[in-house]
Design an enzyme around this catalytic site. Structure first.
Site, PDB file in Angstrom:
ATOM      1  CE1 TYR A 149      49.909  80.877  34.319  1.00  0.00           C
ATOM      2  CE2 TYR A 149      51.010  82.331  32.774  1.00  0.00           C
ATOM      3  CZ  TYR A 149      50.914  81.791  34.035  1.00  0.00           C
ATOM      4  OH  TYR A 149      51.819  82.158  35.003  1.00  0.00           O
ATOM      5  CD  GLU A 150      50.882  76.409  30.662  1.00  0.00           C
ATOM      6  OE1 GLU A 150      50.614  75.416  29.972  1.00  0.00           O
ATOM      7  OE2 GLU A 150      51.721  77.253  30.318  1.00  0.00           O
ATOM      8  N   GLY A 151      45.531  76.038  30.361  1.00  0.00           N
ATOM      9  CA  GLY A 151      44.193  75.454  30.458  1.00  0.00           C
ATOM     10  C   GLY A 151      43.419  76.148  31.548  1.00  0.00           C
TER      11      GLY A 151
END
Length: 590
Positions: free
Chosen positions: A441-443
Site C-alpha cells: 500500500y501507499e504505492g
C-alpha cells in the site's frame, strides 16, 4: 506473549550523537517550540511507556479478534477504544501538527522515532493515528482557513479521525481512471458520488467523526490525472458552532478480510451525493493528496522498521535462551547438555542481518526526517531548497527499502524460532503477516522504484543525486571510520551505474522498469553504508565511555560492510545484463 521495549539507547544515539538534533533545532526559529535534548528525551520516554505499556499488549488480542462489521458499522477489537482515548488525551495524534490549530509542533526527526515505536508495538493500532496525521498535514498545507479552523483542532485532539480515499476497484496506481464525481452546489459545497476501496480507517468506532479526503472529478474536468480534485467529506456534518449535525450520505459497504493488520478496518466506502468541500484548487487534487501520500510513504516505510525491531527483540531473546546442540568450536557455553542457539553461525547471521538493517534504517529515517525539518524550518533558502530535493529523492527509497527489508527481517526473526516461529503464541508469524502489506500500500514498492529511477534520477538533471553523492564523497574523504574505501567504491558504483542507465534509456525503452527495483536496493545499501560509516566513526570516538553499546556498534558496522554491502555487486550485475531476458517469452508462454 512477546513484549516490546523501545530501543531508547539507540534512538538517543541517532538523535543526539549522529545528527545532533537539538543543536540543529536551535537554529530553526520557525519551529513552533524549541525542543532541547532533555525535552526530546522526555517525549521519547513517554512514547516508550505508552507504546510498550498500553498499545503493545493489544497486538495479539487485536489480531485474534479482528475488526467486526454489522449494519454498516465497524467495531475495533476489545481494548482499542479505551487505549485510543488515552492515546489521544496525551496529544500523540497531533505530535507534529500545526500549533495554530492545537498540534504540538514537534520536529519530524522526533516523530519518526515515535512512529517506529508505534508500529513495533501494534501496526493495526498505529494506522488509525498516522492516517489522521497525514490527513491533517494535507489540510494544513492546502485547505482554506475556514476548513482548517473547523476541522484541524478536533483532528489533532483525536476526537475526529482522517482517511485517504483514492483507490477505486478499477483504478489503483493509475488514478487518472477514477470515476468518482463532484457536482458543484450553489452554496459553495459539492455533492460527491462514487465508491472507494481499501480505505484504512474509513469506518471505525474510535472517534465521533471521520474526515474523508476524497479524490473526484468535476463535470468539466480535464481527462486523466489533470482533472482530479480533492474534497473534504465528513462522516458527520459539522454545524457552524463546531458541534456535530446530521449524518452525511457516506457509508461503509463492507470491510476487507486480510492476511494481516486484522485490527485495522480496511473499508469499501460509498459516497452517495455526500456533501463535501473543495480542498485547494480545482484540478490540483492529486498534488494536494500527494502531500499526504508522501507523509504516509515515509510512515509506511517506518512500519517496516518497527516490525523488524519487534522481530529482532523476540528472536534475540529466544536465541539467548533456547538450548540446542553445542558450539561448533566445541567450547561449552552452558553447563548443561546444549548451548544457547546464539552460538551458532547461521543464527548469528540472521540476527546480525536484522540488527544491521534495522539500525541502519533507523538512522536513514532520521536523516530523511532531518531533510524534512530543514526544508520546512531552516532560515536559509538554499538549505531549504537542497533539503527539498533530497526529500523527493529519498522518500521512495525509504518506503520501499525499509519495507522490503522489513519483511526479510521478520522472516529471519521467525526462522530463528524454528518450528515455534510458525506458532501463533510466539508472535513472529503475526509480524510476518502484518509487515507484508507495507510493500503494497501507499504505492507498491515497484512503483516507488520506478519513481526513484525514472523520475528522480533520470527524469531531470540529476541534481538531487549529485547533491547526495557529494555529501557522501565529502564524508568518505575525511572519515576515520576505517570504511572510507568500501564506501567510496560503493558510491562510485552507484554514480557510474546511474550514468550508464541514463545512456541506455535512450535506446532501450524497458531498461528503467526492468531495472528499477535492483537499482533502488543498490541505492539503499549505499545510503546505509554512508550512515554506518558515520556511526562507526562515533563508536570509535566514544568507545571508552560505553564499551558495551559502542562495541556493538563497531561490530555491527563491520558485519554490514563485510556481509551486506557486497550485495550491490550482484545487483549491479543484474542491471547491466539488461532486460532482453525479461522479454524473451511471449505473453502466451508465461
Amino acid at each position: 506473549m512477546p513484549e516490546f521495549n523501545a530501543p531508547l539507547r539507540d534512538m538517543r544515539f541517532v538523535l543526539n550523537e549522529l545528527f545532533q538534533a537539538p543543536a540543529l533545532w536551535a537554529d530553526m526559529p520557525g519551529l513552533a517550540q524549541q525542543i532541547d535534548a532533555e525535552t526530546a528525551d522526555a517525549i521519547l520516554q513517554e512514547a516508550a511507556s505508552i507504546t510498550s505499556g498500553l498499545i503493545a499488549p493489544l497486538n495479539r488480542s487485536g489480531d485474534e479478534e479482528g475488526v467486526s462489521f454489522s449494519d454498516g458499522k465497524a467495531a475495533t477489537p476489545a481494548g482499542f477504544l479505551d487505549a485510543y482515548a488515552t492515546y489521544s488525551r496525551g496529544g500523540w495524534v497531533g505530535l507534529s501538527g500545526n500549533p495554530e490549530y492545537g498540534g504540538l509542533g514537534a520536529p519530524k526527526m522526533l516523530s519518526v522515532l515515535f512512529e517506529e515505536m508505534l508500529y513495533a508495538a501494534n501496526s493495526s493500532f498505529a494506522l488509525y493515528s498516522v492516517l489522521s496525521s497525514g490527513a491533517c498535514l494535507a489540510l494544513d498545507t492546502h485547505a482554506d482557513e475556514a476548513l482548517k479552523s473547523r476541522y484541524l483542532p478536533a483532528m489533532y485532539e483525536g476526537r475526529w479521525a482522517g482517511s485517504m480515499c483514492l483507490t477505486e476497484a478499477h483504478a489503483g496506481t493509475d488514478l487518472g481512471l477514477i470515476r468518482s464525481r463532484a457536482e458543484p452546489c450553489t452554496d459553495g459545497s459539492y455533492r460527491i458520488s462514487g465508491s472507494k476501496i481499501f480505505i484504512t480507517g474509513g469506518e471505525q468506532d474510535l472517534t465521533e467523526n471521520i474526515i474523508h479526503l476524497v479524490l473526484a472529478k468535476l463535470p468539466d474536468a480535464a481527462p486523466g490525472a489533470k482533472g482530479i480534485s480533492l474534497f473534504l467529506v465528513p462522516k458527520v456534518l459539522v454545524n457552524e458552532d463546531g458541534s456535530l449535525g446530521s449524518r452525511n450520505t457516506v457509508s461503509c459497504g463492507s470491510i476487507e478480510h486480510k492476511m494481516g493488520i486484522k485490527a485495522s478496518a480496511t473499508c469499501v466506502m460509498n459516497f452517495d451525493g455526500a456533501t463535501g468541500w473543495l480542498i485547494g484548487e480545482p484540478g490540483k487534487g492529486l498534488a494536494a493528496m500527494f502531500t499526504m501520500m508522501n507523509y504516509e510513504r515515509l510512515s509506511i516505510g517506518i512500519q517496516g522498521l518497527g516490525c523488524a525491531e519487534a522481530s529482532y527483540q523476540n528472536a534475540r531473546k529466544y536465541a539467548q535462551e533456547r538450548l540446542q546442540s553445542r558450539s561448533a568450536d566445541k567450547t561449552a557455553v552452558s553447563a548443561g547438555i546444549a548451548d544457547p542457539i546464539i552460538v551458532h553461525g547461521d543464527v548469528r547471521r540472521m540476527l546480525l542481518t536484522i540488527k544491521a538493517m534495522t539500525e541502519g534504517g533507523r538512522a536513514f529515517a532520521c536523516y530523511v526526517a532531518q531533510q524534512l525539518d530543514l526544508s520546512k524550518y531552516s532560515p536559509d533558502p538554499h538549505a531549504r531548497s537542497r533539503a527539498s530535493l533530497l526529500v523527493a529523492l529519498l522518500t521512495p527509497v525509504a518506503k520501499a527499502f525499509f519495507t522490503d527489508n522489513g519483511l526479510e527481517s521478520c522472516v529471519l526473526g521467525q526462522q530463528v524460532f524454528g518450528g515455534h516461529g510458525y506458532i501463533r503464541e510466539w508472535g513472529q508469524e503475526q509480524l510476518v503477516r502484518d509487515v507484508r502489506i507495507a510493500q503494497i500500500y501507499e504505492g507498491t514498492n515497484g512503483i516507488q522504484a520506478l519513481d526513484l529511477l525514472g523520475r528522480k534520477v533520470l527524469g531531470g538533471s540529476g541534481e538531487a543525486l549529485q547533491l547526495f553523492a557529494d555529501e557522501i564523497r565529502e564524508h568518505a574523504q575525511h572519515t576515520r571510520s576505517g570504511y572510507a574505501t568500501p564506501l567510496q567504491s560503493a558510491l562510485d558504483r552507484l554514480v557510474d551505474l546511474s550514468q550508464w542507465l541514463r545512456e541506455q534509456a535512450a535506446s532501450h525503452p524497458h531498461i528503467i522498469s526492468g531495472s528499477c527495483v535492483e537499482y533502488l536496493h543498490l541505492f539503499g545499501f549505499v545510503s546505509y553504508a554512508y550512515l554506518w560509516s558515520r556511526m562507526a566513526e562515533l563508536a570509535d570516538r566514544y568507545y571508552d565511555t560505553d564499551t558495551q553499546f559502542y562495541g556493538a556498534k563497531r561490530a555491527t558496522a563491520e558485519f554490514f560492510f563485510a556481509r551486506l554491502l557486497p550485495r550491490i555487486e550482484s545487483l549491479e550485475a543484474c542491471i547491466r545484463n539488461g532486460t532482453n531476458s525479461l522479454y524473451a517469452l511471449t505473453a502466451e508462454q508465461f
